[in-house]
Design an enzyme around this catalytic site. Structure first.
Site, PDB file in Angstrom:
ATOM      1  N   ARG A 117     -18.299  83.369   5.937  1.00  0.00           N
ATOM      2  CA  ARG A 117     -17.181  83.832   6.644  1.00  0.00           C
ATOM      3  C   ARG A 117     -16.761  82.770   7.459  1.00  0.00           C
ATOM      4  O   ARG A 117     -15.581  82.845   7.680  1.00  0.00           O
ATOM      5  CB  ARG A 117     -17.553  85.015   7.473  1.00  0.00           C
ATOM      6  CG  ARG A 117     -18.267  86.141   6.811  1.00  0.00           C
ATOM      7  CD  ARG A 117     -18.836  86.970   7.780  1.00  0.00           C
ATOM      8  NE  ARG A 117     -19.835  87.984   7.214  1.00  0.00           N
ATOM      9  CZ  ARG A 117     -21.221  87.872   6.903  1.00  0.00           C
ATOM     10  NH1 ARG A 117     -21.490  86.701   7.263  1.00  0.00           N
ATOM     11  NH2 ARG A 117     -21.912  88.877   6.179  1.00  0.00           N
ATOM     12  N   LYS A 140     -10.597  97.157   2.228  1.00  0.00           N
ATOM     13  CA  LYS A 140     -11.162  97.805   3.482  1.00  0.00           C
ATOM     14  C   LYS A 140     -10.893  97.033   4.689  1.00  0.00           C
ATOM     15  O   LYS A 140     -10.386  97.623   5.742  1.00  0.00           O
ATOM     16  CB  LYS A 140     -12.742  98.181   3.255  1.00  0.00           C
ATOM     17  CG  LYS A 140     -13.322  98.906   4.224  1.00  0.00           C
ATOM     18  CD  LYS A 140     -14.014  98.098   5.372  1.00  0.00           C
ATOM     19  CE  LYS A 140     -14.882  98.713   6.445  1.00  0.00           C
ATOM     20  NZ  LYS A 140     -15.450  97.951   7.187  1.00  0.00           N
ATOM     21  N   PRO A 155      -9.419 103.494   5.570  1.00  0.00           N
ATOM     22  CA  PRO A 155     -10.266 102.305   5.073  1.00  0.00           C
ATOM     23  C   PRO A 155     -11.523 103.146   4.156  1.00  0.00           C
ATOM     24  O   PRO A 155     -12.359 104.067   4.942  1.00  0.00           O
ATOM     25  CB  PRO A 155     -10.867 101.839   6.442  1.00  0.00           C
ATOM     26  CG  PRO A 155      -9.664 102.148   7.383  1.00  0.00           C
ATOM     27  CD  PRO A 155      -9.418 103.388   7.078  1.00  0.00           C
ATOM     28  N   ASP A 177     -15.147 102.154   2.407  1.00  0.00           N
ATOM     29  CA  ASP A 177     -16.238 101.403   2.100  1.00  0.00           C
ATOM     30  C   ASP A 177     -17.349 102.288   1.770  1.00  0.00           C
ATOM     31  O   ASP A 177     -16.996 103.384   1.137  1.00  0.00           O
ATOM     32  CB  ASP A 177     -16.620 100.837   3.531  1.00  0.00           C
ATOM     33  CG  ASP A 177     -17.324 101.615   4.495  1.00  0.00           C
ATOM     34  OD1 ASP A 177     -17.399 102.914   4.339  1.00  0.00           O
ATOM     35  OD2 ASP A 177     -17.459 101.258   5.497  1.00  0.00           O
ATOM     36  N   GLN A 202     -10.553 109.485   9.202  1.00  0.00           N
ATOM     37  CA  GLN A 202     -11.349 108.823   8.688  1.00  0.00           C
ATOM     38  C   GLN A 202     -12.539 108.519   9.905  1.00  0.00           C
ATOM     39  O   GLN A 202     -13.792 108.596   9.530  1.00  0.00           O
ATOM     40  CB  GLN A 202     -10.994 107.271   8.174  1.00  0.00           C
ATOM     41  CG  GLN A 202     -11.860 106.363   7.657  1.00  0.00           C
ATOM     42  CD  GLN A 202     -12.443 105.297   8.351  1.00  0.00           C
ATOM     43  OE1 GLN A 202     -12.512 105.472   9.791  1.00  0.00           O
ATOM     44  NE2 GLN A 202     -13.017 104.495   7.598  1.00  0.00           N
TER      45      GLN A 202
END
Length: 288
Positions: free
Chosen positions: A176, A218, A235, A237, A274
Site C-alpha cells: 500500500r 469499495k 460501499p 465489499d 449500509q
C-alpha cells in the site's frame, strides 16, 4: 440541543440519535479509541476526549468555538436521523438493523485522511489498519498537545508527497506504500481536487477517485460516503455482499447486482442503510 461551557469542557445536552459506541465501532473511522469513560481521537488537527451519559455529551478540554468550527459538523449534528431511521424502517430487516444501531451517525471526515485510511484498509483487518494509521501520523503528522498528552495530526498530502518509498516503509503498510504516495502526489498537485468533488455528482466523483492507483469501487464509495457528503453511496465489499444476499436474496449475487439493488431500495439514504446493516449483522453474526 443545549450547549453549556463548563470551565475547559463543553456539555451538549438533549442529544438525540447518538451513541458513541455505535458511531466509532461501525467501521467508518480508525483514529478513535475507547478509554475508561468515553473515547479519545483526533480529527482535523484537533484531539478530543468525549464521553456520553444518556442524552448528554461531555467534550473535554474544548471550547464552543471548536464545537462550532469542527465537532458539530464532524458529528453530523445538523441532520435529522430520526427522519432517516423512520424512512429506512420499511421492512423487518431494516427495522431490526436501525433499532440495533440507533445511535449511528455518518462522520464528516477529512477527505484526504479518509482516502488514505481506506486505501490502507484494503485487504486488511481493523487492528492492523489502526496500527498503520497511527504509525503514519506519529512519524509524519504534527504534534498536538492535549490534556497533558501528545497526539499527532494526520499528515497533509503535501507532507506525504515529499516522502520516498524508503521513508514511508517505516509504517509497514506493505504494497500500500506506493498507493499512499501516489494519492498524496495527485492531491497535493491538484490532479485530484477532493474539495471540488464534494460539489460534483456521485458518478463524476467516483470516476475521479477510481483514477488513483489502489482505489477500487469499495474504497471510492467509502470516501464518497464518509468524507464527500454522498449519502447515496453504498460501499459493497465481501461482507456487505454476504449480508445483503442473506437478508434479501435466495442465491448468490454479483457486487454489481447488490449495488443496483441498494440504489433501487434505499436511494439517497443508501449510505445510512449500509452502516445500519453492517453494524447489526456484524455484531449479531448475521450472514457472516
Amino acid at each position: 440541543m443545549r450547549i453549556i461551557e463548563d470551565n475547559d469542557n463543553l456539555i451538549v445536552k438533549n442529544v438525540r440519535d447518538f451513541k458513541l459506541e455505535h458511531i466509532f465501532d461501525c467501521g467508518q473511522c480508525f483514529r478513535w479509541n475507547k478509554c475508561n469513560d468515553g473515547y479519545i481521537g483526533v480529527a482535523y488537527g484537533k484531539a478530543l476526549k468525549i464521553a456520553q451519559n444518556g442524552d448528554t455529551l461531555t467534550l473535554f478540554g474544548t471550547s464552543k468555538e471548536d464545537w462550532n468550527r469542527v465537532w458539530c459538523d464532524y458529528f453530523d449534528m445538523h441532520r435529522d436521523y430520526g427522519r432517516i431511521k423512520s424512512a429506512l424502517s420499511s421492512d423487518e430487516i431494516m427495522e431490526s438493523a436501525v433499532n440495533f444501531g440507533s445511535g449511528i451517525r455518518i462522520l464528516n471526515q477529512d477527505p484526504f485522511e479518509c482516502l488514505i485510511s481506506f486505501i490502507i484498509s484494503a485487504s486488511n483487518n481493523i487492528p492492523r489498519i489502526k496500527k498503520i494509521i497511527d504509525s503514519l501520523c506519529t512519524n509524519f503528522g504534527e504534534e498536538i498537545h492535549y490534556m497533558g498528552n501528545i497526539y499527532h495530526s494526520f499528515p497533509s498530502p503535501e507532507r506525504l508527497s515529499q516522502l520516498s518509498a524508503e521513508d514511508i516503509s517505516v509504517i509497514r503498510a506493505g504494497f500500500r506504500d506506493k498507493y499512499i504516495l501516489n494519492s498524496a502526489k495527485a492531491v497535493s498537485s491538484g490532479i485530484i481536487d477532493l474539495e471540488c468533488l464534494k460539489k460534483s455528482s456521485f458518478e463524476y466523483a467516483k470516476r475521479e477517485l477510481l483514477k488513483l492507483n489502489g482505489v477500487g469501487s469499495k474504497v471510492a464509495e467509502c470516501v464518497l460516503l464518509f468524507s464527500l457528503g454522498k449519502s447515496d453511496s453504498f460501499p459493497v465489499d465481501v461482507w456487505i455482499k454476504r449480508i445483503v444476499e442473506h437478508c434479501y436474496f435466495s442465491e448468490e449475487q454479483t457486487k454489481e447486482a447488490i449495488s443496483a439493488f441498494a440504489k433501487e431500495k434505499f436511494g439517497a439514504l443508501g449510505g445510512f442503510a449500509q452502516q445500519y446493516l453492517f453494524f447489526w449483522a456484524r455484531e449479531n453474526k448475521i450472514g457472516i
